[in-house]
Design an enzyme around this catalytic site. Structure first.
Site, short mmCIF file in Angstrom:
data_model
loop_
_atom_site.label_atom_id
_atom_site.label_comp_id
_atom_site.label_asym_id
_atom_site.label_seq_id
_atom_site.Cartn_x
_atom_site.Cartn_y
_atom_site.Cartn_z
N PRO A 2 -6.92 4.79 2.32
CA PRO A 2 -6.74 5.63 3.50
C PRO A 2 -5.66 5.13 4.46
O PRO A 2 -5.93 4.36 5.36
CB PRO A 2 -8.12 5.61 4.18
N GLU A 3 -4.46 5.56 4.24
CA GLU A 3 -3.42 5.43 5.26
C GLU A 3 -3.22 6.85 5.78
O GLU A 3 -4.00 7.74 5.47
CB GLU A 3 -2.13 4.83 4.66
#
Length: 270
Positions: A2-3
């Site tokens: 999760p960026e």
DNA sequence: CCGACAACCTGACGGC
DNA sequence: TGCCGTCAGGTTGTCG
């Protein structure tokens, strides 16, 4: 992973299920993730109608008609499962809609968290007040980078990971953007020419956009029952590719900075 | 000012 | 099979 692009596609996936829906069931499965889950979250959210979903940096925001906004952060291992066949060990927060759709916030490592804020004051939420601009937004450009990086001796890699400078980049996309821009990760941030910073801005925008597009077209959304890597992982130029060729023909190297892997190419990154 | 490191957690994977 | 070490997308704080 999760960026920013993963959160963006996650929010898009959640939007298709939640936008306009009534939350008929809101059920925390444990008292805390990284931080305590607000004790009144269930009471405040149950029965509310979702009025909109958005993203700020790596945070997702779910607004309701009660003036409350649920904020979530996925940490390292968080994801939303959509219509899971059963609730599992690491499903920490369950949402169910009036239409019978089921969402489960799954996060084995529990580095993520959820919080609840008043919608008219979400920008005052502490993490957001210290944050730099959105890398895909109008406030992030070469002139701004030149200004904030002036005189900085910190490496450009550490600088781009600093959410106060620009918000949403993580280890993967920093490695990728620096490779695209031909900048060595160890280079002092204040010693990069304006011309090369402009290339860096373009590279950051390009890699984030491509990742979002890959998530949007091939993955459809990052929020789904399985945990496969998104399609964009196939397009990595350097990340996770130690010993393999860089697009320039050089060989990808790995080094460790501050306990985190940096992937780069000595031949084309200076 | 800057880099290193630990802490928060669990799971996957490689080596033996 | 199983045990052990290493590594993983993030963030925050402390120490030298």
């Amino acid at each position: 992973m999760p960026e920013l692009p993963e959160v963006e596609t996650t929010v898009a996936g959640l939007r298709s299920v939640l936008d306009g829906a009534v939350l008929s069931r809101v059920e925390p499965r444990r008292a805390d993730l990284r931080f305590p889950i607000p004790v009144d979250l269930r009471q405040r959210m149950t029965g509310a109608t979702v009025t909109g979903l958005t993203r700020r940096a790596k945070y997702g925001l779910i607004g309701t008609d009660r003036g409350d906004t649920l904020i979530f952060h996925l940490g390292m291992s968080g994801r939303w499962r959509v219509d899971p066949s059963e609730i599992g060990t690491h499903d920490h927060l369950i949402l169910e809609t009036g239409a019978g759709r089921l969402l489960a916030l799954n996060d084995p490592r529990r580095f993520g968290f959820v919080d609840l804020v008043r919608s008219d004051a979400w920008e005052a939420y502490t993490p957001f007040t210290r944050m730099g601009p959105e890398p895909l937004g109008p406030d992030f450009d070469a002139a701004m980078l030149v200004r904030v990086l002036a005189g900085k001796g910190t490496s450009i890699k550490a600088t781009l990971l600093d959410q106060r400078i620009v918000a949403g980049l993580g280890n993967i996309y920093v490695c990728e953007a620096l490779n695209m821009a031909g900048i060595a990760p160890t280079r002092a941030a204040g010693r990069i020419s304006a011309r090369r910073l402009a290339l860096l801005v373009d590279a950051i925008r390009a890699v984030l956009s491509a990742a979002i597009a890959a998530g949007g077209s091939t993955l459809r959304d990052y929020a789904r029952p399985d945990g496969e890597l998104g399609y964009f992982s196939k397009q990595w130029r350097v990340y996770g590719r130690e010993g393999l060729p860089c697009p320039c023909g050089g060989t990808v190297r790995r080094r460790v900075d501050g306990g985190r892997s940096t992937f780069f190419c000595q031949q084309c990154q200076r």
